[in-house]
Design a protein around this motif. Structure first.
Motif, PDB file in Angstrom:
ATOM      1  N   PRO A  22       6.707  -9.500  -0.974  1.00 27.99           N
ATOM      2  CA  PRO A  22       5.538 -10.162  -0.391  1.00 27.99           C
ATOM      3  C   PRO A  22       4.305  -9.279  -0.580  1.00 27.99           C
ATOM      4  N   VAL A  23       3.208  -9.867  -0.950  1.00 28.86           N
ATOM      5  CA  VAL A  23       1.974  -9.130  -1.200  1.00 28.86           C
ATOM      6  C   VAL A  23       1.566  -8.338   0.039  1.00 28.86           C
ATOM      7  N   SER A  24       1.812  -8.879   1.206  1.00 28.10           N
ATOM      8  CA  SER A  24       1.402  -8.211   2.436  1.00 28.10           C
ATOM      9  C   SER A  24       2.085  -6.856   2.627  1.00 28.10           C
ATOM     10  N   LEU A  25       3.204  -6.603   1.949  1.00 30.24           N
ATOM     11  CA  LEU A  25       3.921  -5.335   2.083  1.00 30.24           C
ATOM     12  C   LEU A  25       3.580  -4.325   0.994  1.00 30.24           C
ATOM     13  N   THR A  26       2.728  -4.688   0.063  1.00 27.44           N
ATOM     14  CA  THR A  26       2.425  -3.786  -1.054  1.00 27.44           C
ATOM     15  C   THR A  26       1.151  -2.984  -0.848  1.00 27.44           C
TER      16      THR A  26
END
Length: 143
Positions: A22-26
């Motif tokens: 998920p983009v939110s974790l990168t």
């Protein structure tokens, strides 16, 4: 293989395909601030914090679920490394860290190369991280 990473929207249904990062974790990705990405997110009525928004590095684009909405995006080298590490399993991440430190040493080279192959790292990634000549890679992983 493509040179672009991809953003894609996962429907979240169990068994819907490979689960990318998920983009939110990168961490922040510069591309999320571009007009093209913002327009794409708006068109799909979502935002960068959505758990449905995923990112894959160029070598993993074949793993995007069939029919998923996708958008090619350029990532900086640092962002690309973050995406790869965030998506890696603990075992793969540990081996990648060892390969990076291997660049400064030749000790235990063969064992480390076998370990990386056994962990499932693709040959091109091992070469990239370790700096070894592709011809130096063992042909089959050891158990």
């Amino acid at each position: 293989m493509t040179d672009d990473a991809y953003l894609f929207l996962a429907d979240g249904a169990p068994g819907s395909g490979w689960q990318a990062m998920p983009v939110s974790l990168t961490g922040g990705l510069e591309c999320l601030q571009t007009p093209a990405v913002r327009a794409w997110l708006d068109a799909h009525q979502t935002d960068a914090a959505s758990p449905a928004l995923h990112v894959v590095p160029p070598e993993e684009t074949g793993m995007i679920p069939e029919g998923a909405e996708r958008l090619p995006v350029p990532l900086t080298e640092e962002e690309l490394e973050r995406v790869r590490r965030a998506a890696a399993t603990d075992q793969v991440a540990a081996v990648e860290k060892e390969l990076l430190s291997y660049r400064d040493s030749e000790e235990g080279r063969d064992a480390l190369l076998h370990k990386a192959l056994a962990a499932g790292l693709p040959a091109h990634r091992i070469v990239e991280l370790s700096g070894v000549d592709p011809a130096a890679l063992p042909t089959a992983p050891r158990s």
